[in-house]
Design an enzyme around this catalytic site. Structure first.
Site, short mmCIF file in Angstrom:
data_model
loop_
_atom_site.label_atom_id
_atom_site.label_comp_id
_atom_site.label_asym_id
_atom_site.label_seq_id
_atom_site.Cartn_x
_atom_site.Cartn_y
_atom_site.Cartn_z
N HIS A 85 1.05 -63.63 25.80
CA HIS A 85 1.92 -64.42 26.67
C HIS A 85 2.56 -65.53 25.84
O HIS A 85 2.27 -65.69 24.66
CB HIS A 85 1.16 -64.97 27.89
CG HIS A 85 0.09 -65.97 27.56
ND1 HIS A 85 -0.68 -66.57 28.52
CD2 HIS A 85 -0.35 -66.48 26.37
CE1 HIS A 85 -1.54 -67.40 27.96
NE2 HIS A 85 -1.36 -67.36 26.66
N SER A 90 -4.14 -64.11 24.32
CA SER A 90 -3.38 -65.26 23.86
C SER A 90 -3.48 -65.36 22.33
O SER A 90 -3.15 -64.41 21.62
CB SER A 90 -3.92 -66.50 24.57
OG SER A 90 -3.07 -67.59 24.49
#
Length: 225
Positions: A148, A123
């Site tokens: 993501h 992330s």
């Protein structure tokens, strides 16, 4: 008033649920004893690493962690604006605003920033890994890297929720543009690949452009070659 929170926090909290209390701040931090002509002096391990221009990001990213990282970056620039700074990353990600504060500081200061993934960069952790100076981004061989899209949640009046949805979309476009800049990928591919959690090995991350090198063993000092 809407109760709003968005970022990469969801993934960090999911991975670290029940374990955040055991973060680096609550653990017994090792001490290093250094002997000089003036006697012995004790340093916590992270202060000692900072003397070598090494910063360790080993927790979820929130405003407190970001403040510490930013302060260390600015301090090391003031010490020597020409020498590289090394950031070792083992993080599940966290807050977008906190992460972007670190990112902007990395781009703002003069020294090159060498980033190294040790364990996991997911992330916002992966975003910061890729944001190091081109040619100086690396991973250890068995680390995992994940990208993501930002997640968010809002509750309250419908208009507030719509405003927040638009803000999340703006942030998503910003992160995709920046990741495309640092990886060399097309924005359209970044969007497609980050639609869901996209995990990569070190080899895959190198092929993708998130890192430049895979470190398997530290080179021996020149005097030992």
């Amino acid at each position: 008033m809407a109760n709003i929170n968005f970022g990469f926090d969801h993934h960090a909290k999911k991975l670290y649920s029940g374990a955040i209390e055991n973060s680096i701040n609550s653990q017994l931090v090792p001490m290093v004893i250094e002997t000089s002509g003036r006697g012995e002096r004790a340093f916590d391990i992270f202060s000692r690493l900072l003397r070598e221009r090494i910063i360790f990001l080993g927790s979820p990213i929130d405003e407190h962690v970001a403040g510490l990282i930013i302060a260390q970056l600015i301090f090391l620039e003031s010490e020597d604006p020409e020498r590289d700074i090394y950031i070792y990353i083992n993080s599940p990600g966290g807050s977008v605003s906190a992460g972007l504060g670190i990112y902007d500081t990395m781009q703002y200061i003069r020294p090159d920033i060498s980033t190294v993934c040790v364990g996991m960069a997911a992330s916002m952790g992966a975003f910061l890994l890729a944001s190091g100076t081109s040619g100086k981004r690396a991973s250890l061989p068995h680390s995992r890297i994940m990208i993501h899209q930002p997640s968010g949640g809002a509750q309250g009046q419908e208009t507030d929720i719509l405003i927040q949805a638009r803000e999340i979309e703006k942030i998503r476009h910003l992160l995709e543009d920046l990741l495309a800049k640092h990886t060399g990928q097309e924005v359209s591919r970044i969007r497609e690949d980050s639609e869901r959690d996209r995990w990569m090995s070190a080899v895959e991350a190198k092929e993708y452009g998130l890192i430049d090198q895979i470190f398997e063993k530290r080179p021996a000092p020149k005097s030992e070659e």
